[in-house]
Scaffold this active site. Structure first.
Site, PDB file in Angstrom:
ATOM      1  CD  GLN A   1      -3.116   6.153  -3.344  1.00 21.01           C
ATOM      2  OE1 GLN A   1      -3.545   6.942  -4.177  1.00 21.01           O
ATOM      3  NE2 GLN A   1      -2.740   6.515  -2.139  1.00 21.01           N
TER       4      GLN A   1
ATOM      5  CG  ASP B   1      -5.329  -0.790  -2.532  1.00 22.28           C
ATOM      6  OD1 ASP B   1      -5.750  -1.942  -2.290  1.00 22.28           O
ATOM      7  OD2 ASP B   1      -5.172   0.077  -1.654  1.00 22.28           O
TER       8      ASP B   1
ATOM      9  CB  SER C   1      -8.453   0.168  -1.511  1.00 19.96           C
ATOM     10  OG  SER C   1      -7.500   0.199  -0.489  1.00 19.96           O
TER      11      SER C   1
ATOM     12  NE  ARG D   1      -4.262  -1.527   1.251  1.00 18.47           N
ATOM     13  CZ  ARG D   1      -5.371  -1.759   1.902  1.00 18.47           C
ATOM     14  NH1 ARG D   1      -5.366  -1.806   3.202  1.00 18.47           N
ATOM     15  NH2 ARG D   1      -6.499  -1.916   1.260  1.00 18.47           N
TER      16      ARG D   1
ATOM     17  CE1 TYR E   1      -4.247  -3.668   5.433  1.00 17.32           C
ATOM     18  CE2 TYR E   1      -1.931  -3.968   4.894  1.00 17.32           C
ATOM     19  CZ  TYR E   1      -3.260  -3.964   4.518  1.00 17.32           C
ATOM     20  OH  TYR E   1      -3.602  -4.244   3.230  1.00 17.32           O
TER      21      TYR E   1
HETATM   22  P1  NAD Z   1      -8.399  -3.625   7.256  1.00 10.68           P
HETATM   23  O1  NAD Z   1      -9.492  -4.141   6.396  1.00 10.68           O
HETATM   24  O2  NAD Z   1      -7.224  -4.495   7.534  1.00 10.68           O
HETATM   25  O3  NAD Z   1      -9.059  -3.203   8.679  1.00 10.68           O
HETATM   26  C1  NAD Z   1     -10.157  -2.348   8.750  1.00 10.68           C
HETATM   27  C2  NAD Z   1      -9.989  -1.400   9.912  1.00 10.68           C
HETATM   28  O4  NAD Z   1     -10.100  -2.105  11.145  1.00 10.68           O
HETATM   29  C3  NAD Z   1      -8.644  -0.677   9.973  1.00 10.68           C
HETATM   30  O5  NAD Z   1      -8.840   0.706   9.896  1.00 10.68           O
HETATM   31  C4  NAD Z   1      -8.046  -1.122  11.292  1.00 10.68           C
HETATM   32  O6  NAD Z   1      -7.299  -0.095  11.929  1.00 10.68           O
HETATM   33  C5  NAD Z   1      -9.283  -1.467  12.086  1.00 10.68           C
HETATM   34  N1  NAD Z   1      -9.029  -2.330  13.255  1.00 10.68           N
HETATM   35  C6  NAD Z   1      -8.246  -3.444  13.345  1.00 10.68           C
HETATM   36  N2  NAD Z   1      -8.271  -3.938  14.605  1.00 10.68           N
HETATM   37  C7  NAD Z   1      -9.107  -3.150  15.315  1.00 10.68           C
HETATM   38  C8  NAD Z   1      -9.545  -3.141  16.655  1.00 10.68           C
HETATM   39  N3  NAD Z   1      -9.153  -4.067  17.538  1.00 10.68           N
HETATM   40  N4  NAD Z   1     -10.408  -2.176  17.045  1.00 10.68           N
HETATM   41  C9  NAD Z   1     -10.828  -1.229  16.173  1.00 10.68           C
HETATM   42  N5  NAD Z   1     -10.444  -1.175  14.896  1.00 10.68           N
HETATM   43  C10 NAD Z   1      -9.594  -2.118  14.462  1.00 10.68           C
HETATM   44  O7  NAD Z   1      -7.854  -2.240   6.764  1.00 10.68           O
HETATM   45  P2  NAD Z   1      -7.989  -1.513   5.352  1.00 10.68           P
HETATM   46  O8  NAD Z   1      -9.282  -0.832   5.288  1.00 10.68           O
HETATM   47  O9  NAD Z   1      -7.685  -2.481   4.259  1.00 10.68           O
HETATM   48  O10 NAD Z   1      -6.815  -0.444   5.419  1.00 10.68           O
HETATM   49  C11 NAD Z   1      -6.252   0.014   6.593  1.00 10.68           C
HETATM   50  C12 NAD Z   1      -5.416   1.229   6.316  1.00 10.68           C
HETATM   51  O11 NAD Z   1      -4.389   0.958   5.370  1.00 10.68           O
HETATM   52  C13 NAD Z   1      -6.143   2.407   5.704  1.00 10.68           C
HETATM   53  O12 NAD Z   1      -6.985   3.103   6.519  1.00 10.68           O
HETATM   54  C14 NAD Z   1      -4.953   3.233   5.246  1.00 10.68           C
HETATM   55  O13 NAD Z   1      -4.353   3.918   6.301  1.00 10.68           O
HETATM   56  C15 NAD Z   1      -4.046   2.162   4.743  1.00 10.68           C
HETATM   57  N6  NAD Z   1      -4.199   2.101   3.274  1.00 10.68           N
HETATM   58  C16 NAD Z   1      -3.241   2.690   2.509  1.00 10.68           C
HETATM   59  C17 NAD Z   1      -3.374   2.663   1.123  1.00 10.68           C
HETATM   60  C18 NAD Z   1      -2.340   3.268   0.234  1.00 10.68           C
HETATM   61  O14 NAD Z   1      -1.544   4.049   0.692  1.00 10.68           O
HETATM   62  N7  NAD Z   1      -2.298   2.904  -1.020  1.00 10.68           N
HETATM   63  C19 NAD Z   1      -4.456   2.047   0.539  1.00 10.68           C
HETATM   64  C20 NAD Z   1      -5.434   1.476   1.358  1.00 10.68           C
HETATM   65  C21 NAD Z   1      -5.274   1.502   2.723  1.00 10.68           C
END
Ligand code: NAD
Length: 377
Positions: A127, A130, A133, A122, A229
């Protein structure tokens, strides 16, 4: 001969997406690549063979599609499908490599170079590749629609001659990609939305979507890993967290839970006590169902009703919106293909962070360390 890209039909139960859509096929054929689509592959996403042909694809049999130089797919291949892949060919698709390492091992044995879309790092350059996402956004949107449909109440505030209706309260647990899309969708429907995440970094994003960020008296100083993450919590911390959430869950009409930690069982955030605190008729949509669920009562793939609370554990919401989900997924595949292939062939590049991150098998070997460790265990 030009690189031949194969698009076999999906065979997993309920899967209606297709890996490439005509618009993307056209881009690839214009660049000199040859695209071979299995007859009927687009049917679930309402795309006809004639539309693929008009975009420059050839319609072929299942065997021909799988025997291409580069095969693109949505769902991990079955054992029988892996046997149809040629040694030396390339496979790109979702592989659930940390949940199903045995599929990766079989691809290695077949001599296939496989790239797992889940492992695309990520970073900003990646992006447009991805796929996780893209699919999470579809799931977050659809989850809210399902909840709105099941809830025996309005989402918005209504002022009518027959009285005033208070808006529904929606609580989103986990404000990653799916959670943020759920917040935005629930707000558009007029609900009062609050959201909670272990990563404080998302607070501003949550607020900018018009939701309240729930702050719990609970400290996790390094909740986020280097790739953005969440990290898994120790058992005691997790219990404490779930306990603090009980009154907030109890006050909600709808809870959309999306919390996940890659490669681990989803954290338990909704205990039986929390469900008991909710009113009959309320709804929980547990998007973490594929990795065990955030609610202890979730049954993956089913809807259960517990003391009148409807608990939905969907396994594949993107398949229920196959038109846009296929379009978005195909765009991420196009970006991958354009990055690593030319009409002359596929160019593995282990110096490239994206290739190195996504590649799970090469030259008959499993090359991803985490998958190797799982296979050795
Ligand atoms: P994910 O599906 O792995 O998790 C979903 C959400 O659950 C996350 O926000 C995580 O912090 C939260 N979570 C995990 N354990 C938890 C707990 N015990 N209590 C409460 N919340 C909890 O995550 P995702 O949506 O695939 O992506 C996470 C992050 O990755 C994004 O918010 C972003 O910061 C990053 N991301 C970056 C890019 C990029 O730069 N290209 C793209 C996508 C996501």
């Amino acid at each position: 001969m030009a690189l031949r890209i194969g698009v076999p039909a999906e065979t997993a139960a309920g899967e209606r997406r297709v890996a490439l859509v005509p618009d993307v096929v056209k881009r690839l054929t214009q660049q000199g690549m040859s695209v071979r689509v299995e007859r009927g592959a687009g049917a679930g996403a309402f795309i006809t063979d004639a539309e693929y042909e008009a975009a420059g694809a050839q319609i072929v049999t299942r065997e021909e599609a799988w025997a291409s130089d580069l095969v693109v797919h949505v769902q991990p291949p079955s054992e029988e499908e892996i046997a149809l892949l040629r040694s030396g060919s390339v496979y790109i698709g979702f592989l659930s490599p940390l949940d199903r390492p045995e599929v990766v091992e079989k691809l290695a044995r077949q001599g296939v170079t496989a790239l797992a879309m889940e492992l695309v790092p990520r970073i900003s350059r990646a992006q447009k590749m991805d796929a996780l996402s893209a699919m999470a956004a579809v799931a977050g949107y659809k989850a809210v629609l399902i909840a709105a449909n099941l809830l025996p109440k309005f989402f918005p505030l209504l002022t009518t001659a027959a009285g005033t209706v208070r808006p529904a309260s929606v609580l989103v647990l986990g404000a990653g990609v799916a959670g943020l899309q759920a917040i935005a969708t629930a707000r558009r429907l007029g609900a009062r939305v609050s959201a909670y995440d272990i990563r404080d970094a998302v607070k501003e994003e949550v607020q900018s979507l018009g939701a309240t960020f729930l702050e719990l008296p609970f400290e996790v100083p390094d909740a986020q890993d280097v790739s953005g993450y969440a990290k898994a919590l120790a058992e005691e911390k997790q219990r404490q967290q779930a306990q603090l959430l009980v009154p907030h869950i109890g006050r909600s009409d709808v809870v959309i839970s999306t919390a996940q930690v890659p490669g681990r069982r989803a954290p338990v955030l909704i205990t039986e006590e929390a469900v008991a605190a909710m009113q009959p008729g309320t709804v929980i949509i547990d998007l973490a169902a594929p990795s065990g669920g955030n609610c202890v009562l979730t049954r993956p793939g089913e809807t259960v009703v517990h003391n009148g609370v409807q608990i939905v554990g969907p396994l594949n919401l993107p398949a229920e919106m196959p038109v846009h989900a296929s379009q978005m997924y195909a765009r991420t595949l196009l970006a991958m293909i354009q990055e690593f292939a030319t009409p002359e062939g596929f160019k593995p590049d282990f110096e490239d962070e994206i290739f190195k991150g996504a590649c799970v098998t090469y030259n008959g070997e499993v090359v991803n360390e985490r998958v190797r460790a799982l296979l050795a265990a």
